[in-house]
Design an enzyme around this catalytic site. Structure first.
Site, PDB file in Angstrom:
ATOM      1  N   GLU A 130       0.854  -1.200   0.000  1.00 49.65           N
ATOM      2  CA  GLU A 130       0.000   0.000   0.000  1.00 49.65           C
ATOM      3  C   GLU A 130       0.883   1.240   0.000  1.00 49.65           C
ATOM      4  OE1 GLU A 130      -0.958  -1.318   4.341  1.00 49.65           O
ATOM      5  OE2 GLU A 130      -1.547   0.801   4.188  1.00 49.65           O
ATOM      6  N   LYS A 132       2.715   4.563   0.999  1.00 49.07           N
ATOM      7  CA  LYS A 132       3.113   5.188   2.260  1.00 49.07           C
ATOM      8  C   LYS A 132       2.726   6.658   2.157  1.00 49.07           C
ATOM      9  CE  LYS A 132       6.967   5.486   5.471  1.00 49.07           C
ATOM     10  NZ  LYS A 132       6.889   6.891   5.817  1.00 49.07           N
ATOM     11  N   ASP A 134       2.377  10.472   2.951  1.00 48.15           N
ATOM     12  CA  ASP A 134       3.255  11.461   3.574  1.00 48.15           C
ATOM     13  C   ASP A 134       2.417  12.486   4.335  1.00 48.15           C
ATOM     14  OD1 ASP A 134       5.524  12.748   4.292  1.00 48.15           O
ATOM     15  OD2 ASP A 134       5.948  13.614   2.329  1.00 48.15           O
ATOM     16  N   TYR A 241      -4.859   2.606   8.311  1.00 46.64           N
ATOM     17  CA  TYR A 241      -4.004   1.489   7.893  1.00 46.64           C
ATOM     18  C   TYR A 241      -3.538   0.580   9.019  1.00 46.64           C
ATOM     19  CZ  TYR A 241      -0.464   5.054   9.067  1.00 46.64           C
ATOM     20  OH  TYR A 241       0.262   6.030   9.683  1.00 46.64           O
ATOM     21  N   LYS A 329      11.052   2.926   0.239  1.00 45.05           N
ATOM     22  CA  LYS A 329      11.035   4.365  -0.037  1.00 45.05           C
ATOM     23  C   LYS A 329      11.338   4.652  -1.497  1.00 45.05           C
ATOM     24  CE  LYS A 329      10.646   6.554   4.015  1.00 45.05           C
ATOM     25  NZ  LYS A 329      11.738   7.384   4.440  1.00 45.05           N
ATOM     26  N   CYS A 423      11.393  39.789 -27.856  1.00 45.22           N
ATOM     27  CA  CYS A 423      11.236  39.818 -26.406  1.00 45.22           C
ATOM     28  C   CYS A 423       9.744  39.732 -26.075  1.00 45.22           C
ATOM     29  CB  CYS A 423      11.819  41.103 -25.843  1.00 45.22           C
ATOM     30  SG  CYS A 423      11.406  41.354 -24.100  1.00 45.22           S
ATOM     31  N   CYS A 426       8.786  43.377 -24.229  1.00 42.00           N
ATOM     32  CA  CYS A 426       8.776  44.681 -24.909  1.00 42.00           C
ATOM     33  C   CYS A 426       8.691  44.554 -26.422  1.00 42.00           C
ATOM     34  CB  CYS A 426      10.001  45.497 -24.502  1.00 42.00           C
ATOM     35  SG  CYS A 426      11.530  44.884 -25.220  1.00 42.00           S
ATOM     36  N   CYS A 441      17.156  40.069 -25.221  1.00 43.67           N
ATOM     37  CA  CYS A 441      16.313  41.159 -25.681  1.00 43.67           C
ATOM     38  C   CYS A 441      17.202  42.363 -25.918  1.00 43.67           C
ATOM     39  CB  CYS A 441      15.277  41.469 -24.600  1.00 43.67           C
ATOM     40  SG  CYS A 441      14.554  43.102 -24.737  1.00 43.67           S
ATOM     41  N   CYS A 447      12.862  48.107 -22.099  1.00 47.13           N
ATOM     42  CA  CYS A 447      12.225  46.839 -21.751  1.00 47.13           C
ATOM     43  C   CYS A 447      11.874  46.816 -20.257  1.00 47.13           C
ATOM     44  CB  CYS A 447      13.136  45.666 -22.087  1.00 47.13           C
ATOM     45  SG  CYS A 447      12.391  44.091 -21.628  1.00 47.13           S
TER      46      CYS A 447
HETATM   47  S1  IVH Z   1       1.952   1.149   9.079  1.00 44.84           S
HETATM   48  C1  IVH Z   1       3.308  -0.774  12.860  1.00 44.84           C
HETATM   49  N1  IVH Z   1       1.110   2.077   6.784  1.00 44.84           N
HETATM   50  O1  IVH Z   1       4.931   5.931   8.108  1.00 44.84           O
HETATM   51  C2  IVH Z   1       3.175  -0.158  11.543  1.00 44.84           C
HETATM   52  N2  IVH Z   1       2.417   3.470   8.150  1.00 44.84           N
HETATM   53  O2  IVH Z   1       7.750   5.589   8.645  1.00 44.84           O
HETATM   54  C3  IVH Z   1       2.661   1.206  11.618  1.00 44.84           C
HETATM   55  N3  IVH Z   1       2.752   5.699   7.231  1.00 44.84           N
HETATM   56  O3  IVH Z   1       4.675   6.156  11.563  1.00 44.84           O
HETATM   57  C4  IVH Z   1       2.726   1.958  10.396  1.00 44.84           C
HETATM   58  N4  IVH Z   1       1.597   5.405   5.392  1.00 44.84           N
HETATM   59  O4  IVH Z   1       3.065   7.522  10.127  1.00 44.84           O
HETATM   60  C5  IVH Z   1       1.804   2.316   7.891  1.00 44.84           C
HETATM   61  N5  IVH Z   1       0.271   2.798   4.753  1.00 44.84           N
HETATM   62  C6  IVH Z   1       0.959   3.019   5.859  1.00 44.84           C
HETATM   63  C7  IVH Z   1       1.563   4.255   6.089  1.00 44.84           C
HETATM   64  C8  IVH Z   1       2.293   4.442   7.252  1.00 44.84           C
HETATM   65  C9  IVH Z   1       2.322   6.257   6.103  1.00 44.84           C
HETATM   66  C10 IVH Z   1       3.625   6.393   8.200  1.00 44.84           C
HETATM   67  C11 IVH Z   1       3.243   6.218   9.636  1.00 44.84           C
HETATM   68  C12 IVH Z   1       4.455   5.632  10.292  1.00 44.84           C
HETATM   69  C13 IVH Z   1       5.532   6.022   9.371  1.00 44.84           C
HETATM   70  C14 IVH Z   1       6.736   5.133   9.460  1.00 44.84           C
END
Ligand code: IVH
Length: 696
Positions: A130, A132, A134, A241, A329, A423, A426, A441, A447
């Site tokens: 899934e 991650k 931000d 999640y 990442k 330009c 101008c 120019c 200008c």
């Molecule tokens: S699971 C025990 N799932 O990433 C597992 N974390 O770098 C708990 N985060 O502190 C985290 N998307 O704030 C999980 N799909 C996702 C996430 C996620 C973002 C964040 C979360 C966590 C941090 C870790």
């Protein structure tokens, strides 16, 4: 308000004002009861009617809108800071992998941990992949299906109580129906959609409020608000999640848990997938990465979790990260987006610079909407077109660049970009000198773009450094005719009344700006030269010139004399190390241009331009001396030797003349050493040089 209210158009100002005041008090009290005390005091319908009435009145009497109007506040303000909450189960972080190899190692580690998987390699290890998100993590506590409290992650053990803030979320279920354990803690990521973030920043900018660097910061700043009306006005969302405390298990797998979350009304990320091997996870990773730019929320990787909850349980944690999950990442700072347009900007020296106007995209946590395209050859070489999907990258704080065009995504019928030869500001011809990459120019002083850019440069940090004189002022003052030349800046005090009369300008800002200008009426020569914005004269060259000519008078005189080919003045100028013929040409033409001469006279009348003062290098044996390095140096690079000499107060020249004091000659020194001998200039070996400066 027991009586039927009068139609707003029948009210006098006084009546409207009184009613608005009552409404403010009344609505704010209901907000407090609802948001803070959990005890709504009227029905939703009645509440909406009050708000509607307030809105109607404000529309009809905009001049009567109150500072404390409910239209400016959606919730109520808690009276104290956030209280601390200990998490029933710690909120953990995740380990990282950055490559397929590391992911393979992670999977191997999991298999090795679980005996059955070690014994039987044919048993699949199902994993959920899934995005991650931000944002910032949060834990929501429900008891008997009712929302009770919310806490931020904090240090993982203790977070902050943001219950009141979370109550303003529009998309969260506050009551869980169906199969609900007595206690459920749902965890997830709070985020602000990219589009909402852009909107928010627009509003903030308009209101002269803080703009946020990225959606995550904006989300954090919006959630952790003591004034929850601010949280309420920001459309925060959450992807669920994970879980914290659970009084009974919810499903056997991560996937089943997600299904339950969805059934309860939480948002679970739609890109979530079950994969059964490394290849499957990598495919999921690639798929999510490809969608990254087009998602309306920021993600910074993919999270993989062991699907079976009993395995998760057995795998447990190492320090503060689960053994059953990891984050893959994204490599830093590259993203795909679309070029909406190519803008041609005109710099202070007339250079045309193409800038890609991008569909905003987050690159390494920063929203990027512009990227440099360098020059017309670069556009041609990469065949960059409007409408193209491109890969952009951002390295550190430098301006983002377009790496390449994603040709597979190019629209049919797209046309190569036609670089302008006029330009865009101008309309003057824009020409490219031979051997130059840049088209310029030729409009010069007609200008407007060049003029405004020159002003901007003039007041900037390295130049006159006039505090509070921002780009907005430059443009506005110029448009209003308050400044026509840079010297006019020092006559702004004569327009004090015009300034004070400007909309949105308080006396304080005017006083401040005028004071900042006064502060700069005395200026060191090198700053002054730099501020002039002469082509090729950056801070370093400006300093070299100041050092060489000491006073503005001497500089101007020399530049006039240097117009004569074969003059000493010209050879002296050419002889300054770092000033080649091309720089010399730009300098001479600048100082001898009629308008510039008038401007310089004007400056000299307005300002005190201080003579260059050599740094205090008393005791240095080479202070004020002109030195030439030639041949190969053995202990240091030429660059380092030069820096050292300058640090000790010497001038470093490129060629030997009768004004040269010292020539440091290493092996291979040829004509320069010879010339020094002819002219009777002192010649030093590298060793002698080091001795002279006390480093031998
Ligand atoms: S699971 C025990 N799932 O990433 C597992 N974390 O770098 C708990 N985060 O502190 C985290 N998307 O704030 C999980 N799909 C996702 C996430 C996620 C973002 C964040 C979360 C966590 C941090 C870790």
């Amino acid at each position: 308000m027991s009586n039927e209210p009068l139609p707003v158009d029948q009210l006098t100002d006084m009546e409207a004002s009184a009613e608005l005041k009552d409404l403010a008090t009344e609505i704010n009290a209901h907000d407090k009861a609802y948001y803070q005390d959990d005890a709504p005091s009227i029905s939703d319908g009645e509440y909406d009617a009050l708000r509607q009435r307030n809105q109607d009145l404000e529309a009809a009497f905009p001049h009567l809108i109150r500072k404390d109007s409910p239209s400016k506040r959606v919730g109520a303000t808690p009276t104290s800071g956030f209280s601390k909450v200990a998490h029933a189960r710690p909120m953990l972080s995740l380990g990282n992998v950055f490559s397929e190899e590391e992911l393979a190692d992670f999977l191997t580690g999991v298999r090795r941990f679980l005996k059955e998987l070690t014994d039987d390699p044919s048993i699949p290890l199902d994993m959920v992949a899934e995005p991650k998100i931000d944002g910032l993590s949060i834990s929501l506590r429900y008891e008997k299906g009712k929302f009770i409290s919310a806490a931020t992650r904090g240090d993982g053990a203790v977070g902050e109580d943001v219950t009141a803030n979370v109550k303003t979320f529009k998309e969260l279920p506050f009551e869980l129906k169906g199969n609900v354990p007595e206690v459920v803690e749902v965890r997830g990521e709070v985020y602000l959609a990219k589009s909402d973030f852009a909107e928010l920043n627009k509003r903030q900018e308009k209101a002269d409020d803080k703009v946020f660097a990225n959606p995550r910061n904006a989300a954090a700043g919006s959630l952790r608000q003591l004034d929850i009306s601010i949280t309420a006005s920001r459309p925060l969302k959450m992807f669920a999640y994970a879980w914290g405390e659970l009084s009974e298990p919810v499903g056997d797998t991560q996937w089943a848990f997600f299904e339950q979350l969805k059934a309860w009304g939480f948002q679970v990320n739609p890109l979530t997938k079950v994969c059964n091997d490394l290849a499957g996870l990598m495919a999921a990773y690639t798929e999510i990465a490809e969608q990254r730019a087009s998602l309306d929320y920021d993600i910074d990787g993919v999270v993989y979790k062991v699907n079976r909850l009993d395995w998760q349980e057995r795998l447990g944690f190492v320090s503060r990260a689960p053994r059953w999950a990891t984050a893959h990442k994204f490599p830093a700072e590259k993203a795909q987006t679309v070029i909406n347009d190519i803008d041609i900007q005109v710099g202070r020296t007339g250079s045309l610079t193409p800038v890609a106007k991008l569909e905003p995209v987050t690159v390494g946590g920063v929203v990027v909407s512009n990227a440099t395209l360098h020059n017309e050859d670069e556009i041609a070489r990469k065949d960059i077109r409007v409408g193209d999907t491109v890969v952009i990258q951002r390295a550190g704080d430098v301006i983002p660049q377009v790496v390449e065009v994603v040709l597979e995504k190019r629209a049919k019928g797209s046309k190569a970009f036609k670089y302008p030869i006029k330009c865009p500001i101008c309309g003057s011809d824009a020409v490219r000198d031979e051997g130059e990459a840049v088209r310029r120019c030729t409009g010069g002083s007609i200008c407007e773009a060049q003029i405004v850019e020159r002003f901007r440069h003039f007041v900037s940090r390295g130049a006159f450094d006039i505090e509070g004189f921002g780009s907005k002022h430059v443009e506005a003052f110029f448009d209003e005719g308050l400044i026509k030349t840079a010297a006019d800046i020092f006559r702004l005090n004569e327009h004090e009344n015009d300034l004070r009369g400007r909309e949105g300008w308080g006396d304080k800002s005017v006083d401040k700006l005028l004071a900042a200008i006064e502060l700069r009426r005395t200026v060191p020569l090198d700053r002054f030269i730099f501020a002039l914005g002469i082509r090729q004269i950056g801070q370093a060259n400006a300093r070299l010139l100041a050092k060489q000519y000491i006073s503005i008078g001497a500089l101007r005189q020399a530049m006039q004399e240097a117009t004569v080919i074969g003059s000493d003045a010209l050879s002296d100028l050419n002889n300054i190390d770092g000033v080649g013929p091309s720089v010399a040409k730009d300098l001479i033409s600048f100082f001898n241009e009629e308008n510039n001469q008038a401007l310089l006279d004007d400056f000299e009348a307005q300002l005190t331009i201080e003579d260059f003062e050599a740094p205090d290098d008393s005791g240095s044996p080479i202070v004020g001396k002109t030195i030439v390095f030639t041949g190969t140096l053995e202990t240091v690079t030429r660059g380092e030797a030069k820096a050292k000499a300058e640090q000790l107060g010497a001038k470093v020249a490129g060629s030997v003349s009768k004004k040269t004091d010292l020539v440091v000659a290493g092996p291979g020194a040829g004509s320069k050493a010879k010339k020094a001998e002819e002219l009777g200039v002192r010649l030093l070996s590298e060793e002698e040089w080091l001795e002279l400066i006390g480093e031998g």
